[in-house]
Design an enzyme around this catalytic site. Structure first.
Site, PDB file in Angstrom:
ATOM      1  N   HIS A 190      -5.071  -3.172  -3.055  1.00 37.12           N
ATOM      2  CA  HIS A 190      -4.625  -2.210  -4.074  1.00 37.12           C
ATOM      3  C   HIS A 190      -4.427  -2.850  -5.445  1.00 37.12           C
ATOM      4  O   HIS A 190      -3.998  -2.175  -6.373  1.00 37.12           O
ATOM      5  CB  HIS A 190      -3.332  -1.524  -3.625  1.00 37.12           C
ATOM      6  CG  HIS A 190      -3.503  -0.777  -2.350  1.00 37.12           C
ATOM      7  ND1 HIS A 190      -3.971   0.513  -2.299  1.00 37.12           N
ATOM      8  CD2 HIS A 190      -3.331  -1.167  -1.060  1.00 37.12           C
ATOM      9  CE1 HIS A 190      -4.055   0.906  -1.029  1.00 37.12           C
ATOM     10  NE2 HIS A 190      -3.669  -0.102  -0.265  1.00 37.12           N
ATOM     11  N   LYS A 221     -11.528   0.967  -2.238  1.00 38.33           N
ATOM     12  CA  LYS A 221     -10.406   1.528  -3.003  1.00 38.33           C
ATOM     13  C   LYS A 221     -10.750   1.477  -4.494  1.00 38.33           C
ATOM     14  O   LYS A 221     -11.543   2.279  -4.947  1.00 38.33           O
ATOM     15  CB  LYS A 221      -9.135   0.799  -2.619  1.00 38.33           C
ATOM     16  CG  LYS A 221      -8.782   1.205  -1.188  1.00 38.33           C
ATOM     17  CD  LYS A 221      -7.666   0.471  -0.530  1.00 38.33           C
ATOM     18  CE  LYS A 221      -7.503   1.056   0.866  1.00 38.33           C
ATOM     19  NZ  LYS A 221      -6.846   0.165   1.798  1.00 38.33           N
ATOM     20  N   SER A 254       0.798  -1.221   0.000  1.00 32.05           N
ATOM     21  CA  SER A 254       0.000   0.000   0.000  1.00 32.05           C
ATOM     22  C   SER A 254       0.833   1.274   0.000  1.00 32.05           C
ATOM     23  O   SER A 254       0.394   2.287  -0.530  1.00 32.05           O
ATOM     24  CB  SER A 254      -0.957   0.001   1.195  1.00 32.05           C
ATOM     25  OG  SER A 254      -0.253  -0.218   2.401  1.00 32.05           O
TER      26      SER A 254
END
Ligand SMILES: *Cc1c(COP(=O)(O)O)cnc(C)c1O
Length: 386
Positions: free
Chosen positions: A204, A236, A176
């Site tokens: 991610h 995300k 991250s």
């Protein structure tokens, strides 16, 4: 309260004080932050779906049908048809028999470790794993071993010295704060040889990597046989909120029975789940969003390398500039802020001591013009500071 003021003062002096900025606009590339219009390069909304009109409409329509609060945990009467449909779609998306919704990624990571590991078991973690995986280890009765970042040899040495008990290897898929990928092919070979489970936190990677957003596993061509436990977040790349774990029937049933951060918490609002169903579909279908990111990243890296700024090796939308000291990171961040560009300084303990950085992130919604503005600002930074 005794001692707190002194502690806070020391934190401020060390350049480690954190404060919140107040946002008064949607999450998008141009935002109003602390009352000021800012061009932002720090969100995890990589695909630009957090404020997508269809996603917003889905949330609004579902709120009309299901209301706002889900009212209870999944095991009481909070598990709606929308949650159920989203789980089925996440299972299909990840090519796994089942998926289970959690309220956050933090809770999913804690919930997996607590459900699968006991006192005589082992948890192996990359040193740079996300704080939620680290905390999963701290809360688990298993013995935790942390191996060197992205270092299969370090993992192998540690795992070989443990004989009895269950073994779980847990790693971020895309780190991250660094943007680099874990060497999953090597890890899966070690897991197979040592009869260990491999778990990937792909917060991610999902939506961002792979032709249709299948994430780090799609990138390496790995499936459930190599990586039996996949954790993904929805806040995300997918632009909404929540998280999930995908895996076998037995894994998911075990989590439903034993995962405390699943059992003892309120289900996310159905309207949020409905919005996620739409964003999941858009994320898979609209590959131009991933292509757009690749273009932005390519142009950014090329330009910043020429400037001689300390760019870290990464091919993902996470593009950190390593400043070293926390003060330097703050100074660079302030410099950009003066030019109306928001990039946050990442300081210890989020990253190791001496490795503070600017964490620049891209969204598929960034324009060439916006990238130019960032590059111009970085150019003036490189002239002043290098
Ligand atoms: C953000 C993040 C989490 C936590 O997910 P939330 O849904 O925000 O709680 C877990 N793991 C990684 C690697 C993350 O970046």
């Amino acid at each position: 309260m005794n001692g707190l003021a002194e502690q806070l003062r020391r934190q401020r002096e060390a350049g480690l004080y954190r404060r919140r900025r107040v946002v008064s606009s949607p999450q998008q590339t141009e935002m109003v932050v602390d009352g000021r219009p800012m061009l932002t390069f720090c969100s995890n909304d990589y695909l630009g779906l957090a404020s997508h009109p269809e996603v917003i409409a889905a949330l609004q329509q579902a709120a009309d049908v299901y209301g706002v609060g889900s009212g209870a945990a999944h095991l009481i009467n909070g598990h709606s048809a929308v949650h159920h449909a989203l789980e089925e779609e996440l299972a299909e998306f990840t090519k796994r028999p089942r998926a289970l919704l959690y309220s956050t990624g933090y809770m999913a990571n804690i919930g997996v470790a607590s459900a699968l590991l006991g006192r005589h078991d082992w948890l192996f973690e990359d040193r740079l794993n996300h704080a939620s995986l680290v905390d999963a280890g701290a809360l688990s009765p298993a013995t935790v071993k942390r191996f060197q970042h992205n270092d299969p040899e370090s993992l192998r040495r540690q795992i070989e010295s443990c004989t009895s008990g269950r073994k779980l290897i847990a790693t971020d898929g895309v780190f991250s704060m660094d943007g680099d990928l874990a060497p999953l092919e090597e890890y899966q070979a070690i897991a197979r040889k040592q009869d260990a489970w491999l778990m990937v936190d792909d917060a991610h990677g999902l939506g961002v990597l792979g032709d249709t957003g299948g994430g780090s596993l799609a990138h390496f061509g790995l499936g459930i046989d190599q990586v039996p436990i996949l954790m993904g977040t929805l806040g995300k790349g997918f632009g909404t909120f929540g998280a999930f774990v995908a895996g076998s029937e037995e894994l998911i049933e075990t989590l439903i029975q034993k995962s405390r951060s699943y059992v003892y918490t309120t289900a996310i609002p159905s309207a949020v789940a409905e919005a996620t169903r739409v964003s999941l579909r858009i994320a898979q279908q609209e590959s131009w969003r991933r292509q757009r990111l690749a273009q932005l990243i390519g142009r950014f890296r090329q330009a910043v390398e020429v400037m001689g700024l300390p760019l870290m090796p990464s091919n993902t939308p996470i593009q950190p500039l390593l400043t070293g000291s926390a003060e330097q990171a703050l100074q660079w961040s302030r410099h950009l802020e003066e030019k109306g560009i928001l990039v946050t300084a990442i300081r210890p303990p989020t990253v190791p001591e001496g490795q503070a950085r600017l964490r620049i992130t891209f969204s598929a919604n960034h324009t060439e013009r916006q990238l130019d503005r960032l590059l111009d600002a970085l150019q003036s930074l490189s002239l002043e500071h290098v």
